[in-house]
Every structure is written in structure tokens, then in C-alpha cells.
Design an enzyme around this catalytic site. Structure first.
Site, PDB file in Angstrom:
ATOM      1  N   SER A 218       0.829  -1.204   0.000  1.00 46.99           N
ATOM      2  CA  SER A 218       0.000   0.000   0.000  1.00 46.99           C
ATOM      3  C   SER A 218       0.868   1.261   0.000  1.00 46.99           C
ATOM      4  O   SER A 218       1.695   1.442  -0.892  1.00 46.99           O
ATOM      5  CB  SER A 218      -0.947  -0.065   1.201  1.00 46.99           C
ATOM      6  OG  SER A 218      -1.990   0.855   1.089  1.00 46.99           O
ATOM      7  N   ASP A 444      -8.923  -3.985  -6.256  1.00 48.28           N
ATOM      8  CA  ASP A 444      -8.425  -3.463  -4.987  1.00 48.28           C
ATOM      9  C   ASP A 444      -9.084  -2.114  -4.748  1.00 48.28           C
ATOM     10  O   ASP A 444      -8.909  -1.185  -5.531  1.00 48.28           O
ATOM     11  CB  ASP A 444      -6.898  -3.314  -5.063  1.00 48.28           C
ATOM     12  CG  ASP A 444      -6.256  -2.861  -3.765  1.00 48.28           C
ATOM     13  OD1 ASP A 444      -6.929  -2.139  -2.984  1.00 48.28           O
ATOM     14  OD2 ASP A 444      -5.087  -3.199  -3.527  1.00 48.28           O
ATOM     15  N   HIS A 472      -7.439  -5.837  -0.907  1.00 52.88           N
ATOM     16  CA  HIS A 472      -6.305  -4.928  -0.881  1.00 52.88           C
ATOM     17  C   HIS A 472      -5.010  -5.710  -0.710  1.00 52.88           C
ATOM     18  O   HIS A 472      -4.823  -6.392   0.290  1.00 52.88           O
ATOM     19  CB  HIS A 472      -6.491  -3.936   0.270  1.00 52.88           C
ATOM     20  CG  HIS A 472      -5.420  -2.905   0.369  1.00 52.88           C
ATOM     21  ND1 HIS A 472      -4.900  -2.254  -0.733  1.00 52.88           N
ATOM     22  CD2 HIS A 472      -4.762  -2.393   1.444  1.00 52.88           C
ATOM     23  CE1 HIS A 472      -3.988  -1.391  -0.329  1.00 52.88           C
ATOM     24  NE2 HIS A 472      -3.869  -1.459   0.976  1.00 52.88           N
TER      25      HIS A 472
END
Length: 502
Positions: A218, A444, A472
Site C-alpha cells: 500500500s 483493490d 487490498h
């Protein structure tokens, strides 16, 4: 957050250590000894002293300059934890879970098996660290718990979007920023990602690695890409999973994420309506309309929880978004929706609290919410001109008709921050770097797939690995295709000839 239990296997030994067991990790790390500017030499030459800290882990603290442009201005501490390699050691693998503001220390300490698979733990010392401003490192500090509750969960008195409502939010943001400045001090102006990437290079050298091996999830992909752009010749093997597009503006981040979560919500409803226990009826479009009506309802008439907090649209949206990160949590999202529809706020607050790091007793487990704001406020540019914000709000609602309304006016949080963004959001090319692996999941919601495509194209040596699915990030989530691509690259240096399209 996913917690993984670590299983420790102990042997009763006497006399000598069998040859087939790995050598114990050294108590200190020998720095690389590379040539750096004289002002930085004390930082790059420091020796890390490791101490046992439970479950086969070792912990240490590194020192970094608070301001990399002025190393004499003061020092900060960076907290590290490592799981020594269980087999033939390739070096250190630094891991960042994202955020910004998430604790890499806790990620490895509490969720080692979730962060990495057994193959990586065999070949690498797995190193978690709290970036500057976060957790156990020199950290951002703003509010006491009761003040954080009001900041995160307090409800404005004025109608959403009105001038009075904007004024309330501006005052709340200004008060929060002033408290962060007063309680954090000068560090608050130096928690940006470029400074954090320079910390990464210091940690690499202190760990004794000539190049950086790194697994970033991320926001951790932005940190990794920033490092590669600053130090392309020091790139070892970098995996960037759930990519952030470095060239995307703050508003475009919000718009694309709104579209991503809207898409994930539709996927959830498709799954829910096919299940035996679903609080929604009719079509997916009708389900989306019900969600919008629910958000409108709690905005107009908040639901009071047993602890006195009132559930408004902001907290409910957080409660919806949190389980959308992983499809395995959708069954709990069904239950949460059902409870809110029955006028019960408890389940929704559990989700919102988990997202915000709030404990059941009202304390906060970490400073992730404070660090998230502090880092983002100096990593992007912001504008709180009412006319501009209202135009962007209309665009956001058009892009995401159900939840877009409740993600508007986001610039207010940072537009009057004590420190401003000094650079520009631009593509990062890392020219001259060795191959870098970029992993993207097609649905995602938090870091939409288009960002992985963009980052892989921007990086001169970027290679895309696509996972077709929900949720995710993709590595170490039971997809052997993704795991093989990542493991083969990190362990053997093997780069996929083409996107394997897992």
C-alpha cells in the site's frame, strides 16, 4: 489488521548444537562502512545492538537525523524488530505495511506469518520498522484519547456542505494541527516520505546490506518507489504490492479510491444477495440505493451507542470501508449492515474503532490516525477554496454516487496544517535501478489496479504482476501464482518474462 499467531518450536539440547540448525543471529549488525558525507558518517556507521524480545524476535533502535538537509539539527529514533533467517541467509528484507502511519514493528511482531511466507523467512532476516513519526519510533503526538474521540467521531452541528459546516471542519482541523505542533515539535515538519526514504537507506547500511531488499504494501509502495528514485544504484530486490501512483494528486487519490470502494461495495452486494442471510433485497442497484439511504439517515439522525458516541455518516462510512479491504470479511459486513438497519450502532463502532486503532476501553493502541494525517499533509498539496471544493464534491458524487458524497471536502484536514507540501507529485522513474516488481489486484478498493499499472510503466525497470480478484494487496493471500512470482524474485532474482496475470 490481521493478526497471526507464531508457533515456537523448541529443542531440549545439551552439550553441542547440531550442525543442521542455523547459526544464531549475531547480537550486533556490522554496518557497510561505505563513504558518506562527514555529517552523515555517525549515522551510517552506527552499530545496531539487538536484544531478544520474544517469540524468536530481536529488537534494536537506530538513530537518524531529524532533518536530512541539516543533520546537526537533532536526532530521532527508529524502532526495529527482526526475525532472523532460519536457513541460508541472503540478507535483510525490510517490510512496510502501509498507511501511512501503520507500524511495521507491530506488523512483524504480531503478524509475521501474514507479512511473509515461510520461504522468505528461511532466506531473509525479516525486519519491521516504524517509520519516522510512527509508533515506537520518534512519533507524532497530538491529542489525548478523549480529544481524539471528538476529532474522529464528533458530529458537526451545521448541514453538510454549508458554509457553517465548512467553518466547523476548518476549526477542528486547525485545532488538531496546532495540538500536533505543540506536542510533537519540530519533527512534525520532517515526517514526509522523502525523509523516510532516506531513513531506509540508513537502515540498509546499518544492517550491513550493500543494496536494499524491500517488501512494501500500500503506502509502503510509495515509500519504496521514492527510495528507488533517490538511490537507484542501491536498489536490490523491491516488491511493491498494492501500488500507489506517485504522480496522482490528492483529489484524484480520493476520486479513484471512491470509485474503488464503490466497485468493491457492488461486489460485496452481489455476493451478499446470493447468500442465505443478507439484509439487502432486490438487485445490486437497489442494494446500493439502500446503502446511500442508510448513510443519509444516520447523517440526519445519528444512532447513539451505549458509550454515548453517536454514529454519523463519517463513522459509518469508515465501518463500511474497513471490511471491504478483504473479501474474507464480507460476512461480517453483512452482520454490521443488519445491525445498523435495526438501529444498533455497536457493530459499526467496532469496525470504525478497529480502523482507527481505538481500544474498547477508549484508549488508542497506536498513533496511526495522527501519523496518517501528519504524513499526508506534507506529502500532498491542498486547497480549501470553497468554490473549488464544491466543484470537486460534485465531481466526486458523479464518480461514486453512493459513497462519494461522504468523501468530499477532504482538503480541509490539511489545508491549514502547520507545514505545507514543498515538492510536487510526479512520476518516479528510478532510472538505472535493477528490476522492481509491482503487484496489483484488479478490484483493490484502496489502491486501485490502475495505480499499479501506472507505477509499473513509470518505473524504468518496473515489472507488473496482476492478480485478478478482490481485496487490498495480493501477496501471501493463498494465491500460489502471486506468491511464486514474488518468492522467485526475492529469493532467486528471477523476474517474470511477462505479467503472469494470476
Amino acid at each position: 489488521m490481521v493478526m497471526a499467531a507464531a508457533l515456537a518450536l523448541t529443542f531440549g539440547l545439551s552439550g553441542c548444537v547440531p550442525w543442521f540448525l542455523p547459526k544464531p543471529a549475531p547480537a550486533t549488525s556490522t554496518p557497510t562502512g561505505e563513504k558518506v558525507d562527514a555529517a552523515l558518517e555517525p549515522f551510517y556507521s552506527q552499530t545496531l545492538a539487538w536484544k531478544e524480545c520474544g517469540s524468536g524476535l530481536q529488537c534494536a533502535t537506530a538513530t537518524a537525523p531529524m532533518d536530512w538537509t541539516d543533520p546537526a539539527a537533532g536526532d530521532i529514533n527508529l524502532a526495529l524488530v527482526r526475525h532472523p533467517a532460519t536457513g541460508k541467509r541472503l540478507g535483510s528484507l525490510l517490510v512496510n505495511p502501509g498507511g501511512p502511519g501503520a507500524s511495521g514493528y507491530d506488523f512483524i511482531k504480531d503478524s509475521l506469518n501474514y507479512a511473509t511466507d515461510a520461504k522468505l523467512r528461511t532466506g531473509y532476516d525479516i525486519v519491521g520498522f516504524d517509520p519516522r513519526g510512527v509508533g515506537r519510533s520518534s512519533a507524532v503526538k497530538c491529542y489525548e484519547p478523549a480529544q481524539m474521540d471528538e476529532y474522529l467521531y464528533g458530529l458537526p452541528d451545521a448541514q453538510r456542505g454549508s458554509d457553517a459546516w465548512i467553518a466547523e471542519l476548518e476549526k477542528s482541523a486547525a485545532d488538531f494541527g496546532a495540538a500536533c505542533q505543540a506536542n510533537t515539535g519540530a519533527l512534525l515538519g520532517h515526517v514526509d516520505t522523502i525523509n523516510a526514504a532516506r531513513d531506509l537507506d540508513l537502515l540498509r547500511a546499518a544492517l550491513g546490506d550493500t543494496t536494499l531488499n524491500y517488501l512494501g504494501y500500500s503506502y509502503g509502495t510509495f515509500l519504496g518507489a521514492t527510495y528507488a528514485n533517490l538511490y537507484p544504484k542501491k536498489v536490490g530486490r523491491l516488491v511493491l504490492d498494492g501500488a500507489v501512483d506517485p504522480s496522482t494528486s490528492n483529489f484524484d487519490v480520493t476520486r479513484i479510491q471512491a470509485e474503488g470502494f464503490e466497485s468493491a461495495l457492488r461486489a460485496f452486494l452481489t455476493d451478499c444477495l446470493a447468500a442465505s442471510k443478507c439484509p439487502f433485497t432486490g438487485s445490486v442497484d437497489e442494494g446500493m440505493a439502500t446503502v446511500r439511504a442508510l448513510l443519509d439517515s444516520v447523517d440526519a439522525s445519528p444512532i447513539t451507542a451505549a458509550d454515548g458516541r453517536r454514529l454519523g455518516s463519517s463513522a459509518l462510512l469508515t465501518a463500511i470501508i474497513y471490511p471491504l479491504y478483504q473479501a474474507t470479511a464480507w460476512k461480517y459486513l453483512r452482520d454490521m449492515f443488519a445491525s445498523v438497519m435495526q438501529g444498533d450502532a455497536a457493530y459499526a463502532f467496532q469496525f470504525a474503532d478497529a480502523y482507527n486503532g481505538r481500544n474498547p476501553d477508549g484508549s488508542y493502541a497506536d498513533n496511526s490516525s495522527e501519523a496518517f494525517t501528519a504524513i499526508n499533509c506534507v506529502d500532498y498539496g491542498y486547497n480549501d477554496d470553497p468554490a473549488s471544493m464544491r466543484a470537486q464534491a460534485a465531481e466526486l458524487e458523479k464518480a461514486a454516487p453512493v459513497i462519494g458524497k461522504y468523501m468530499t471536502f477532504g482538503d480541509i484536514s490539511c489545508a491549514n496544517w502547520p507545514y505545507t507540501f514543498a515538492g510536487e507529485r510526479t512520476a518516479l522513474h528510478a532510472s538505472g535501478a535493477d528490476p522492481i516488481l509491482v503487484v496489483g489486484t484488479t478490484n483493490d478498493p484502496a489502491t486501485p489496479y490502475v495505480w499499479a499499472q501506472n507505477l509499473a510503466r513509470q518505473l524504468d525497470s518496473g515489472h507488473l504482476v496482476t492478480y485478478t480478484g478482490e481485496g487490498h494487496t495480493a501477496y501471501n493471500k493463498s494465491n500460489s501464482c502471486v506468491n511464486d512470482a514474488v518468492d522467485n524474485y526475492l529469493l532467486d532474482g528471477t523476474v517474470p518474462k511477462n505479467d503472469p496475470k494470476c
